[in-house]
Scaffold this motif. Structure first.
Motif, PDB file in Angstrom:
ATOM      1  N   THR A  23       0.849  -1.198   0.000  1.00 45.32           N
ATOM      2  CA  THR A  23       0.000   0.000   0.000  1.00 45.32           C
ATOM      3  C   THR A  23       0.882   1.245   0.000  1.00 45.32           C
ATOM      4  O   THR A  23       2.090   1.153   0.257  1.00 45.32           O
ATOM      5  N   LEU A  24       0.283   2.374  -0.267  1.00 46.19           N
ATOM      6  CA  LEU A  24       1.044   3.631  -0.276  1.00 46.19           C
ATOM      7  C   LEU A  24       1.586   3.961   1.102  1.00 46.19           C
ATOM      8  O   LEU A  24       2.606   4.633   1.225  1.00 46.19           O
ATOM      9  N   ASP A  25       0.921   3.499   2.142  1.00 49.98           N
ATOM     10  CA  ASP A  25       1.379   3.763   3.509  1.00 49.98           C
ATOM     11  C   ASP A  25       2.456   2.779   3.981  1.00 49.98           C
ATOM     12  O   ASP A  25       3.039   2.986   5.043  1.00 49.98           O
ATOM     13  N   SER A  26       2.699   1.737   3.218  1.00 47.14           N
ATOM     14  CA  SER A  26       3.685   0.719   3.625  1.00 47.14           C
ATOM     15  C   SER A  26       5.081   1.332   3.682  1.00 47.14           C
ATOM     16  O   SER A  26       5.472   2.086   2.795  1.00 47.14           O
ATOM     17  N   THR A  27       5.830   0.972   4.716  1.00 51.62           N
ATOM     18  CA  THR A  27       7.249   1.320   4.742  1.00 51.62           C
ATOM     19  C   THR A  27       8.019   0.116   4.215  1.00 51.62           C
ATOM     20  O   THR A  27       7.510  -1.013   4.207  1.00 51.62           O
ATOM     21  N   LEU A  28       9.238   0.359   3.793  1.00 51.92           N
ATOM     22  CA  LEU A  28      10.045  -0.748   3.284  1.00 51.92           C
ATOM     23  C   LEU A  28      10.320  -1.749   4.404  1.00 51.92           C
ATOM     24  O   LEU A  28      10.378  -2.952   4.161  1.00 51.92           O
ATOM     25  N   GLU A  29      10.452  -1.246   5.615  1.00 52.97           N
ATOM     26  CA  GLU A  29      10.650  -2.140   6.758  1.00 52.97           C
ATOM     27  C   GLU A  29       9.418  -3.008   6.974  1.00 52.97           C
ATOM     28  O   GLU A  29       9.537  -4.200   7.250  1.00 52.97           O
ATOM     29  N   ILE A  67      12.455   8.000   1.507  1.00 53.01           N
ATOM     30  CA  ILE A  67      12.039   6.602   1.359  1.00 53.01           C
ATOM     31  C   ILE A  67      11.211   6.161   2.560  1.00 53.01           C
ATOM     32  O   ILE A  67      11.153   4.980   2.885  1.00 53.01           O
ATOM     33  N   SER A  68      10.548   7.132   3.210  1.00 53.20           N
ATOM     34  CA  SER A  68       9.820   6.809   4.435  1.00 53.20           C
ATOM     35  C   SER A  68       8.645   5.861   4.212  1.00 53.20           C
ATOM     36  O   SER A  68       8.298   5.088   5.102  1.00 53.20           O
ATOM     37  N   ASN A  69       8.030   5.931   3.032  1.00 49.05           N
ATOM     38  CA  ASN A  69       6.982   4.962   2.680  1.00 49.05           C
ATOM     39  C   ASN A  69       6.824   4.944   1.161  1.00 49.05           C
ATOM     40  O   ASN A  69       7.503   5.682   0.447  1.00 49.05           O
ATOM     41  N   VAL A  70       5.934   4.091   0.679  1.00 48.71           N
ATOM     42  CA  VAL A  70       5.775   3.917  -0.766  1.00 48.71           C
ATOM     43  C   VAL A  70       5.274   5.210  -1.408  1.00 48.71           C
ATOM     44  O   VAL A  70       5.744   5.602  -2.484  1.00 48.71           O
TER      45      VAL A  70
END
Length: 85
Positions: A23-29, A67-70
């Motif tokens: 999702t757009l709110d997803s972080t890479l972590e 790169i904080s989230n998508v």
């Protein structure tokens, strides 16, 4: 395919997930992407969009690329594409 769809596809492939899981709110972590996966994602995005991302893997906190989230990644790519045009 939009920038958002392409970025999500690249990140999903790197995370070994389905694009619908990203999702757009997803972080890479959140997605389980480690530092090596991040670098590989950056290379894949640069190749896909023919842009140079101002990201230093050795000092990610000092990079000019968010790169904080998508959503932030998609926004940054769109900005780089506009600057290139």
């Amino acid at each position: 395919m939009s920038t958002q769809d392409k970025v999500i596809a690249i990140i999903a492939e790197q995370a070994v997930l389905e694009p619908s899981d990203v999702t757009l709110d997803s972080t890479l972590e959140d997605l389980g992407i480690d530092s090596l996966g991040l670098v590989e994602s950056i290379f894949a995005i640069e190749e896909e969009f023919d842009v140079s991302i101002p990201f230093n893997a050795n000092e990610p906190e000092n990079s000019d690329f968010n790169i904080s989230n998508v959503a932030a990644i998609v926004e940054g790519i769109d900005k780089l594409i506009l600057e290139k045009a």
